[in-house]
Design an enzyme around this catalytic site. Structure first.
Site, PDB file in Angstrom:
ATOM      1  N   GLY A  12      37.318  46.430  31.227  1.00 48.64           N
ATOM      2  CA  GLY A  12      36.552  45.896  32.112  1.00 48.64           C
ATOM      3  C   GLY A  12      36.385  47.037  32.993  1.00 48.64           C
ATOM      4  N   GLY A  13      36.014  48.038  32.587  1.00 46.33           N
ATOM      5  CA  GLY A  13      35.603  49.435  33.339  1.00 46.33           C
ATOM      6  C   GLY A  13      34.396  49.191  33.829  1.00 46.33           C
ATOM      7  N   ALA A  14      33.453  48.349  33.326  1.00 42.76           N
ATOM      8  CA  ALA A  14      31.829  48.404  33.529  1.00 42.76           C
ATOM      9  C   ALA A  14      31.739  47.200  34.715  1.00 42.76           C
ATOM     10  CB  ALA A  14      31.195  47.908  32.669  1.00 42.76           C
ATOM     11  N   GLY A  15      32.925  46.727  35.197  1.00 39.46           N
ATOM     12  CA  GLY A  15      32.760  45.613  36.134  1.00 39.46           C
ATOM     13  C   GLY A  15      33.001  46.025  37.603  1.00 39.46           C
ATOM     14  N   PHE A  16      33.203  45.327  38.535  1.00 43.14           N
ATOM     15  CA  PHE A  16      33.203  45.640  39.930  1.00 43.14           C
ATOM     16  C   PHE A  16      34.394  46.711  40.303  1.00 43.14           C
ATOM     17  CE2 PHE A  16      35.074  43.934  44.041  1.00 43.14           C
ATOM     18  CZ  PHE A  16      34.438  44.906  44.880  1.00 43.14           C
ATOM     19  N   ILE A  17      35.543  46.184  40.126  1.00 39.68           N
ATOM     20  CA  ILE A  17      36.638  46.754  40.460  1.00 39.68           C
ATOM     21  C   ILE A  17      37.066  48.196  39.302  1.00 39.68           C
ATOM     22  CG2 ILE A  17      39.261  46.759  40.689  1.00 39.68           C
ATOM     23  CD1 ILE A  17      38.896  43.904  41.731  1.00 39.68           C
ATOM     24  N   GLY A  18      36.912  47.805  38.104  1.00 41.28           N
ATOM     25  CA  GLY A  18      36.922  48.605  37.026  1.00 41.28           C
ATOM     26  C   GLY A  18      36.000  49.848  37.220  1.00 41.28           C
ATOM     27  N   THR A 135      45.576  38.849  40.611  1.00 37.46           N
ATOM     28  CA  THR A 135      45.107  38.312  41.679  1.00 37.46           C
ATOM     29  C   THR A 135      46.179  37.457  42.623  1.00 37.46           C
ATOM     30  OG1 THR A 135      43.655  36.578  42.511  1.00 37.46           O
ATOM     31  CG2 THR A 135      44.227  36.503  40.333  1.00 37.46           C
ATOM     32  N   ASP A 136      46.050  37.360  43.819  1.00 38.22           N
ATOM     33  CA  ASP A 136      47.085  36.701  44.641  1.00 38.22           C
ATOM     34  C   ASP A 136      46.715  35.167  44.516  1.00 38.22           C
ATOM     35  OD1 ASP A 136      44.635  36.466  46.000  1.00 38.22           O
ATOM     36  OD2 ASP A 136      45.270  36.763  47.839  1.00 38.22           O
ATOM     37  N   GLU A 137      45.764  34.865  43.911  1.00 40.02           N
ATOM     38  CA  GLU A 137      45.249  33.329  43.707  1.00 40.02           C
ATOM     39  C   GLU A 137      46.204  32.708  42.804  1.00 40.02           C
ATOM     40  OE1 GLU A 137      41.099  32.454  43.154  1.00 40.02           O
ATOM     41  OE2 GLU A 137      40.408  34.236  43.870  1.00 40.02           O
ATOM     42  N   TYR A 160      40.603  29.458  36.779  1.00 35.54           N
ATOM     43  CA  TYR A 160      40.625  30.998  36.933  1.00 35.54           C
ATOM     44  C   TYR A 160      41.994  31.263  37.355  1.00 35.54           C
ATOM     45  CZ  TYR A 160      40.446  35.672  39.006  1.00 35.54           C
ATOM     46  OH  TYR A 160      40.784  37.010  39.267  1.00 35.54           O
ATOM     47  N   LYS A 164      44.766  33.455  34.920  1.00 36.39           N
ATOM     48  CA  LYS A 164      45.232  34.555  35.355  1.00 36.39           C
ATOM     49  C   LYS A 164      47.029  34.634  35.484  1.00 36.39           C
ATOM     50  CE  LYS A 164      43.899  38.139  36.211  1.00 36.39           C
ATOM     51  NZ  LYS A 164      43.141  39.051  35.720  1.00 36.39           N
TER      52      LYS A 164
HETATM   53  P1  NAD Z   1      34.187  41.703  37.434  1.00 38.92           P
HETATM   54  O1  NAD Z   1      33.943  40.053  36.809  1.00 38.92           O
HETATM   55  O2  NAD Z   1      33.142  42.424  38.406  1.00 38.92           O
HETATM   56  O3  NAD Z   1      34.383  42.488  36.088  1.00 38.92           O
HETATM   57  C1  NAD Z   1      35.071  42.068  34.984  1.00 38.92           C
HETATM   58  C2  NAD Z   1      34.592  42.888  33.694  1.00 38.92           C
HETATM   59  O4  NAD Z   1      35.425  42.497  32.635  1.00 38.92           O
HETATM   60  C3  NAD Z   1      33.129  43.034  33.413  1.00 38.92           C
HETATM   61  O5  NAD Z   1      32.788  44.281  33.361  1.00 38.92           O
HETATM   62  C4  NAD Z   1      32.917  42.222  32.200  1.00 38.92           C
HETATM   63  O6  NAD Z   1      31.863  42.612  31.259  1.00 38.92           O
HETATM   64  C5  NAD Z   1      34.179  42.574  31.627  1.00 38.92           C
HETATM   65  N1  NAD Z   1      34.884  41.640  30.711  1.00 38.92           N
HETATM   66  C6  NAD Z   1      34.693  40.109  30.786  1.00 38.92           C
HETATM   67  N2  NAD Z   1      35.157  39.474  29.556  1.00 38.92           N
HETATM   68  C7  NAD Z   1      35.381  40.510  28.731  1.00 38.92           C
HETATM   69  C8  NAD Z   1      35.767  40.673  27.284  1.00 38.92           C
HETATM   70  N3  NAD Z   1      36.194  39.229  26.882  1.00 38.92           N
HETATM   71  N4  NAD Z   1      36.123  41.528  26.836  1.00 38.92           N
HETATM   72  C9  NAD Z   1      35.709  42.864  27.415  1.00 38.92           C
HETATM   73  N5  NAD Z   1      35.398  42.959  28.778  1.00 38.92           N
HETATM   74  C10 NAD Z   1      35.266  41.907  29.165  1.00 38.92           C
HETATM   75  O7  NAD Z   1      35.743  41.446  37.687  1.00 38.92           O
HETATM   76  P2  NAD Z   1      36.496  42.044  39.010  1.00 38.92           P
HETATM   77  O8  NAD Z   1      36.214  41.560  40.233  1.00 38.92           O
HETATM   78  O9  NAD Z   1      36.106  43.834  39.027  1.00 38.92           O
HETATM   79  O10 NAD Z   1      38.027  41.969  38.757  1.00 38.92           O
HETATM   80  C11 NAD Z   1      38.644  42.770  37.733  1.00 38.92           C
HETATM   81  C12 NAD Z   1      39.866  42.381  37.697  1.00 38.92           C
HETATM   82  O11 NAD Z   1      40.847  42.219  38.724  1.00 38.92           O
HETATM   83  C13 NAD Z   1      40.188  40.895  37.045  1.00 38.92           C
HETATM   84  O12 NAD Z   1      41.366  40.846  36.083  1.00 38.92           O
HETATM   85  C14 NAD Z   1      40.485  40.155  38.098  1.00 38.92           C
HETATM   86  O13 NAD Z   1      41.219  38.793  37.893  1.00 38.92           O
HETATM   87  C15 NAD Z   1      41.085  41.011  39.140  1.00 38.92           C
HETATM   88  N6  NAD Z   1      41.014  40.915  40.605  1.00 38.92           N
HETATM   89  C16 NAD Z   1      39.850  40.632  41.163  1.00 38.92           C
HETATM   90  C17 NAD Z   1      39.778  40.451  42.652  1.00 38.92           C
HETATM   91  C18 NAD Z   1      38.529  40.412  43.227  1.00 38.92           C
HETATM   92  O14 NAD Z   1      38.743  40.033  44.299  1.00 38.92           O
HETATM   93  N7  NAD Z   1      37.392  40.555  42.572  1.00 38.92           N
HETATM   94  C19 NAD Z   1      40.990  40.564  43.407  1.00 38.92           C
HETATM   95  C20 NAD Z   1      42.218  40.491  42.587  1.00 38.92           C
HETATM   96  C21 NAD Z   1      42.227  40.755  41.344  1.00 38.92           C
END
Ligand code: NAD
Length: 335
Positions: A12-18, A135-137, A160, A164
């Site tokens: 998930g390194g192309a997502g927000f936190i990743g 997540t804390d959820e 969701y 998790k």
């Molecule tokens: P995000 O939705 O921005 O990014 C998720 C990434 O996962 C995306 O790049 C997506 O393409 C990838 N992904 C989704 N399904 C996939 C699959 N089947 N195979 C491979 N890649 C896949 O999410 P985020 O906000 O960056 O959250 C990242 C992690 O942190 C999650 O596990 C989330 O539960 C956790 N988290 C998020 C928050 C928050 O506030 N955003 C808080 C606590 C924990």
């Protein structure tokens, strides 16, 4: 044999936190090889990784974690010894519409990773770590008092958070059953650059800029504990390096705000940045039917992480919000 000190798979390194995590690890640890796998869903954006995409210690592969065979092959090919797992479907509203997709990625996807690691590491857990980001959820909803501790019983209330919670249980079960060195962290709501514009803060910034309605669920009094994404990354880096295997760490910003207060701050900040008269976008606020099963309040107690590992969040909410507004305004202009 790889010449790197660690070969870290980030999912998930192309997502927000990743994306923030990948950038930090690639830049700060040239002796680590960072292998980013992501299936590139709508929530991802490879543009957020431009600054490191040509680094010699960085590899990207488009892989879906639901595909166990593909995941297993990556572990072998890149001699993966550490996994930091973030890939997930992450939007609560989507989970209400589409719970099965959430179970497939968040539960089965996590299980595929755990199974692949168990198979590839084959009981040799020396210098290995499976770090599961959660997540804390999972703890459910609070009234006006109290905070979640690591020992708080799980009580997920949305599809969701249920997915998790289930993935957390599987990760913990692999620690107890197979002695896999698993670490879990449960973090509060993140905000900052790179977040997809379906989530509260970027959605509101986008709508204020475009003079569109600002939909607020229910009475807008729901409370979340907000943490600037870079402080979350600092915590993950610290826990990954110094956390105790088998332990769980709560991560939170000590920053509880209700949705109306956040939207008011965003209106002030964006109107000012766009040289509009102060508060002129307040007229865009529109209260809409509440989210089904909307959790009232989350509050997380991170004293364990602070006392044991010395983590402190560095970014004040107003400072983080300004950085976020500035980043989104720039990115809207560029796109
Ligand atoms: P995000 O939705 O921005 O990014 C998720 C990434 O996962 C995306 O790049 C997506 O393409 C990838 N992904 C989704 N399904 C996939 C699959 N089947 N195979 C491979 N890649 C896949 O999410 P985020 O906000 O960056 O959250 C990242 C992690 O942190 C999650 O596990 C989330 O539960 C956790 N988290 C998020 C928050 C928050 O506030 N955003 C808080 C606590 C924990």
């Amino acid at each position: 044999m790889s010449n790197y000190k660690k070969n870290i798979l980030i999912t998930g390194g192309a997502g927000f936190i990743g994306s923030h995590l990948v950038i930090q690890l690639v830049k700060n640890y040239s002796n680590y090889r960072i292998i980013n796998i992501d299936s590139l869903t709508y929530a991802s954006n490879l543009k957020n990784l431009l600054e490191i995409e040509n680094s010699s210690n960085y590899i990207f592969k488009k892989i879906d974690i639901r595909d166990k065979n593909a995941v297993y092959k990556i572990l072998i090919k890149y001699e993966v010894d550490n996994i930091i797992h973030l890939a997930a479907e992450s939007h609560v509203d989507n989970s209400i519409e589409n719970p099965i997709e959430f179970a497939e990625t968040n539960v089965i996807g996590t299980l595929n990773l755990l199974e692949s690691a168990r198979s590839y590491w084959n009981n040799n857990f020396l210098n290995k770590c499976f770090y599961h980001v959660s997540t804390d959820e999972v703890f459910g909803s609070l009234g006006t008092e109290g905070s979640f501790l690591e020992s708080t019983p799980y009580n997920p209330r949305s599809p969701y958070s249920a997915s998790k919670a289930s993935s957390d249980h599987f990760a913990r079960a692999y620690h107890y059953t197979y002695k896999m060195p698993v670490i879990i962290s449960n973090c509060s709501n993140n905000y900052g650059p790179h977040q997809f514009t379906e989530k509260l803060i970027p959605l509101m910034i986008k709508n204020i800029v475009n003079n569109q309605i600002l939909p607020i669920y229910g009475d807008g009094k729901n409370i979340r504990d907000w943490l600037f994404v870079k402080d979350h990354i600092e915590a993950i880096d610290l826990i990954f390096h110094n956390g105790k295997k088998g332990e769980t760490y709560n991560i939170g910003g000590d920053n509880e705000l209700n949705n109306i207060d956040i939207i008011s701050k965003l209106i002030l900040g964006v109107d000012k940045a766009l040289s509009r008269s102060e508060g002129s976008s307040k007229k865009l606020i529109s209260f809409v039917t509440d989210r089904k099963g909307h959790d009232f309040r989350y509050s997380i107690d991170s004293s364990k992480l602070k006392n044991e590992l010395g983590w402190v969040p560095k970014t004040g909410f107003d400072e983080g919000l300004q950085l976020t507004i500035d980043w989104f305004l720039k990115s809207f202009k560029e796109n």
